[in-house]
Design a protein around this motif. Structure first.
Motif, mmCIF file in Angstrom:
data_model
loop_
_atom_site.group_PDB
_atom_site.id
_atom_site.type_symbol
_atom_site.label_atom_id
_atom_site.label_comp_id
_atom_site.label_asym_id
_atom_site.label_seq_id
_atom_site.Cartn_x
_atom_site.Cartn_y
_atom_site.Cartn_z
ATOM 1 N N LEU A 231 9.420 7.338 6.874
ATOM 2 C CA LEU A 231 10.711 6.978 6.310
ATOM 3 C C LEU A 231 11.725 6.419 6.988
ATOM 4 O O LEU A 231 12.439 5.583 6.586
ATOM 5 N N ASN A 232 11.936 6.985 8.113
ATOM 6 C CA ASN A 232 12.979 6.309 8.990
ATOM 7 C C ASN A 232 12.551 5.053 9.609
ATOM 8 O O ASN A 232 13.661 4.155 9.621
ATOM 9 N N SER A 233 11.382 4.580 9.893
ATOM 10 C CA SER A 233 10.848 3.372 10.142
ATOM 11 C C SER A 233 10.952 2.417 9.139
ATOM 12 O O SER A 233 10.737 1.014 9.289
ATOM 13 N N GLY A 234 10.975 2.988 7.716
ATOM 14 C CA GLY A 234 10.875 1.768 6.590
ATOM 15 C C GLY A 234 9.421 1.681 6.479
ATOM 16 O O GLY A 234 8.915 0.737 5.540
ATOM 17 N N ASN A 235 8.372 2.206 7.059
ATOM 18 C CA ASN A 235 6.802 1.893 6.942
ATOM 19 C C ASN A 235 6.427 2.766 5.858
ATOM 20 O O ASN A 235 5.554 3.715 5.933
ATOM 21 N N ILE A 236 6.967 2.439 4.549
ATOM 22 C CA ILE A 236 6.596 3.178 3.429
ATOM 23 C C ILE A 236 6.633 2.522 2.244
ATOM 24 O O ILE A 236 7.531 1.441 2.464
ATOM 25 N N LEU A 237 5.767 2.737 1.264
ATOM 26 C CA LEU A 237 5.952 1.698 0.104
ATOM 27 C C LEU A 237 6.946 2.265 -0.817
ATOM 28 O O LEU A 237 7.331 3.397 -1.110
ATOM 29 N N ASP A 238 7.495 1.159 -1.601
ATOM 30 C CA ASP A 238 8.619 1.249 -2.579
ATOM 31 C C ASP A 238 7.810 1.517 -3.805
ATOM 32 O O ASP A 238 6.601 0.789 -4.051
ATOM 33 N N PRO A 239 8.161 2.495 -4.859
ATOM 34 C CA PRO A 239 7.730 2.620 -6.071
ATOM 35 C C PRO A 239 7.214 1.344 -6.943
ATOM 36 O O PRO A 239 6.454 1.102 -7.595
ATOM 37 N N SER A 240 8.366 0.457 -6.695
ATOM 38 C CA SER A 240 8.052 -0.737 -7.539
ATOM 39 C C SER A 240 6.837 -1.676 -7.095
ATOM 40 O O SER A 240 6.291 -2.565 -7.964
ATOM 41 N N ILE A 241 6.284 -1.559 -5.957
ATOM 42 C CA ILE A 241 5.189 -2.220 -5.661
ATOM 43 C C ILE A 241 3.903 -1.629 -6.234
ATOM 44 O O ILE A 241 2.992 -2.244 -6.909
ATOM 45 N N ILE A 242 3.990 -0.096 -6.427
ATOM 46 C CA ILE A 242 2.914 0.410 -7.201
ATOM 47 C C ILE A 242 2.808 0.102 -8.736
ATOM 48 O O ILE A 242 2.094 0.038 -9.457
ATOM 49 N N ALA A 243 4.372 0.045 -9.204
ATOM 50 C CA ALA A 243 4.435 -0.309 -10.651
ATOM 51 C C ALA A 243 3.835 -1.950 -10.774
ATOM 52 O O ALA A 243 3.256 -2.013 -11.840
ATOM 53 N N ASN A 244 4.038 -2.708 -9.995
ATOM 54 C CA ASN A 244 3.334 -3.972 -10.096
ATOM 55 C C ASN A 244 1.786 -3.972 -9.970
ATOM 56 O O ASN A 244 1.086 -4.557 -10.755
ATOM 57 N N ALA A 245 1.258 -3.113 -9.169
ATOM 58 C CA ALA A 245 -0.210 -2.855 -8.971
ATOM 59 C C ALA A 245 -0.707 -2.471 -10.297
ATOM 60 O O ALA A 245 -1.718 -2.870 -10.980
ATOM 61 N N VAL A 246 -0.001 -1.359 -10.868
ATOM 62 C CA VAL A 246 -0.314 -0.735 -12.370
ATOM 63 C C VAL A 246 -0.366 -1.866 -13.269
ATOM 64 O O VAL A 246 -1.126 -2.057 -14.226
ATOM 65 N N LEU A 247 0.693 -2.635 -13.479
ATOM 66 C CA LEU A 247 0.829 -3.759 -14.288
ATOM 67 C C LEU A 247 -0.384 -4.696 -14.534
ATOM 68 O O LEU A 247 -0.866 -4.986 -15.415
ATOM 69 N N HIS A 248 -0.855 -4.831 -13.073
ATOM 70 C CA HIS A 248 -2.163 -5.599 -13.064
ATOM 71 C C HIS A 248 -3.337 -5.066 -13.782
ATOM 72 O O HIS A 248 -4.298 -5.651 -14.271
ATOM 73 N N ILE A 249 -3.558 -3.686 -13.377
ATOM 74 C CA ILE A 249 -4.631 -2.914 -14.597
ATOM 75 C C ILE A 249 -4.172 -3.200 -15.797
ATOM 76 O O ILE A 249 -4.998 -3.079 -16.701
ATOM 77 N N ALA A 250 -2.866 -2.803 -16.284
ATOM 78 C CA ALA A 250 -2.424 -2.673 -17.903
ATOM 79 C C ALA A 250 -2.790 -4.270 -18.468
ATOM 80 O O ALA A 250 -3.208 -4.238 -19.556
ATOM 81 N N ILE A 251 -2.974 -5.298 -17.829
ATOM 82 C CA ILE A 251 -3.079 -6.593 -18.516
ATOM 83 C C ILE A 251 -4.537 -7.102 -18.216
ATOM 84 O O ILE A 251 -5.014 -7.977 -18.839
ATOM 85 N N GLY A 252 -5.251 -6.304 -17.548
ATOM 86 C CA GLY A 252 -6.612 -6.265 -17.781
ATOM 87 C C GLY A 252 -7.330 -7.321 -16.371
ATOM 88 O O GLY A 252 -8.613 -7.362 -16.553
ATOM 89 N N LYS A 253 -6.604 -7.471 -15.379
ATOM 90 C CA LYS A 253 -6.915 -7.903 -14.187
ATOM 91 C C LYS A 253 -8.070 -7.129 -13.285
ATOM 92 O O LYS A 253 -8.775 -7.705 -12.676
ATOM 93 N N MET A 254 -8.056 -5.837 -13.533
ATOM 94 C CA MET A 254 -9.178 -4.977 -13.100
ATOM 95 C C MET A 254 -10.302 -4.452 -13.645
ATOM 96 O O MET A 254 -10.815 -3.691 -13.558
ATOM 97 N N ASP A 255 -10.416 -4.976 -14.880
ATOM 98 C CA ASP A 255 -11.432 -4.464 -15.981
ATOM 99 C C ASP A 255 -12.962 -4.589 -15.390
ATOM 100 O O ASP A 255 -13.719 -3.567 -15.586
ATOM 101 N N SER A 256 -13.190 -5.403 -14.792
ATOM 102 C CA SER A 256 -14.420 -5.513 -14.113
ATOM 103 C C SER A 256 -14.883 -4.159 -12.956
ATOM 104 O O SER A 256 -16.018 -4.083 -12.677
ATOM 105 N N TRP A 257 -13.643 -3.426 -12.651
ATOM 106 C CA TRP A 257 -13.925 -2.434 -11.687
ATOM 107 C C TRP A 257 -13.698 -1.107 -12.545
ATOM 108 O O TRP A 257 -13.250 -0.190 -11.860
ATOM 109 N N ASN A 258 -14.020 -1.206 -13.595
ATOM 110 C CA ASN A 258 -14.059 0.138 -14.618
ATOM 111 C C ASN A 258 -14.589 1.196 -13.756
ATOM 112 O O ASN A 258 -16.034 1.257 -13.194
#
Length: 283
Positions: A231-258
């Motif tokens: 946390l102090n060094s900033g070496n941690i992900l922001d929740p917005s990055i995870i949200a973008n990743a989830v959006l990829h799943i929601a739009i079907g870009k990961m369907d082949s990895w069911n």
């Protein structure tokens, strides 16, 4: 439903995606990853059910959604209670006929230390909150998704799901269980001929109210001093990055990895394949 206007990645973005007509359910939406995902999907046009126990915090999520001109509603309930989850599923069917996306994100990680020193009831309660809530969410997601359209379910896994992490045995056991349960759920739904896909997602170390609490608590610092350093060094992900990743799943870009465990690494530079998959690596 989802008109992928531009799937080419620019940085961490998936481009412009119109989710108009999508109905999404996000548990654990009162803060952190859940809030970020709920806002991201709503910004893209989905109607989002924001689910958690803390109504005041849920209202803050809804306020942010509305600030972005999005649509949604809050449902204050306990995701470990079968009757509550059944009620949620029936509410979605009554109001929208079907859900298209459902993310089981509710969880906790507060039982720390050597397993033989943990209080047994607290240990089991942590497993229940993480694993049983994912089971109930998946079960009742299926009941309001089976409408001929593709449905997608994401169960949030986490630390300890692919390797041992000492001092969080309850959390690690539950998150590992989520991975195997999601694999089984995906296989059983496929064998039944249902158009419902199930993924597990390990988001990595993310800046959330919980990780900030871990970094400042005496017990957290004792067992996980690295969290405070990250946390102090900033070496941690922001929740917005995870949200973008989830959006990829929601739009079907990961369907082949069911059925697979997906992991969001810190950067896109590891491989061209990862760039195409939008922050998501398959394990």
């Amino acid at each position: 439903m989802c008109k992928k206007q531009d799937e080419k990645l620019t940085g961490h973005s998936v481009g412009t995606c119109d989710l108009e007509g999508m109905v999404a359910v996000i548990t654990g939406a009162s803060s952190g990853i859940g809030r970020a995902v709920a806002v991201e999907l709503a910004k893209s046009g989905a109607f989002v059910y924001c689910v958690a126990r803390r109504k005041v915090e849920l209202e803050k999520t809804l306020e942010e959604i509305r600030w972005h001109k999005g649509r949604g509603t809050v449902v204050s309930m306990d995701v470990t209670v079968k009757e509550d989850m059944q009620y949620l599923s029936e509410m979605v069917k009554k109001e929208h006929e079907h859900a298209h996306f459902w993310m089981n994100n509710a969880g906790k990680n507060t039982v720390l230390g050597e397993f033989w020193n943990n209080e047994s009831n607290e240990w089991w309660e942590e497993v229940k909150v993480n694993l049983y809530s994912a089971y109930l969410g998946t079960r009742y997601a299926v009941s309001c998704m089976d409408g001929g359209q593709v449905g997608r379910i994401v169960n949030v896994s986490g630390g300890g799901s692919h390797q041992a992490i000492p001092y969080i045995s309850a959390y690690a056991a539950a998150k590992t269980g989520i991975v195997r349960f999601s694999e089984n759920a995906a296989a059983e739904l496929s064998m039944a001929g249902k158009k419902i896909l199930v993924f597990s997602l390990n988001p990595g170390l993310v800046r959330t109210p919980h990780t900030e609490l871990m970094a400042t608590s005496e017990e957290g610092n004792r067992f996980f001093p690295s969290i405070a350093k990250s946390l102090n060094s900033g070496n941690i992900l922001d929740p917005s990055i995870i949200a973008n990743a989830v959006l990829h799943i929601a739009i079907g870009k990961m369907d082949s990895w069911n059925g697979r465990l997906l992991y969001t690494p810190e950067c896109l530079e590891e491989s061209d394949c990862m760039k195409e998959r939008g922050m998501l690596r398959v394990l």
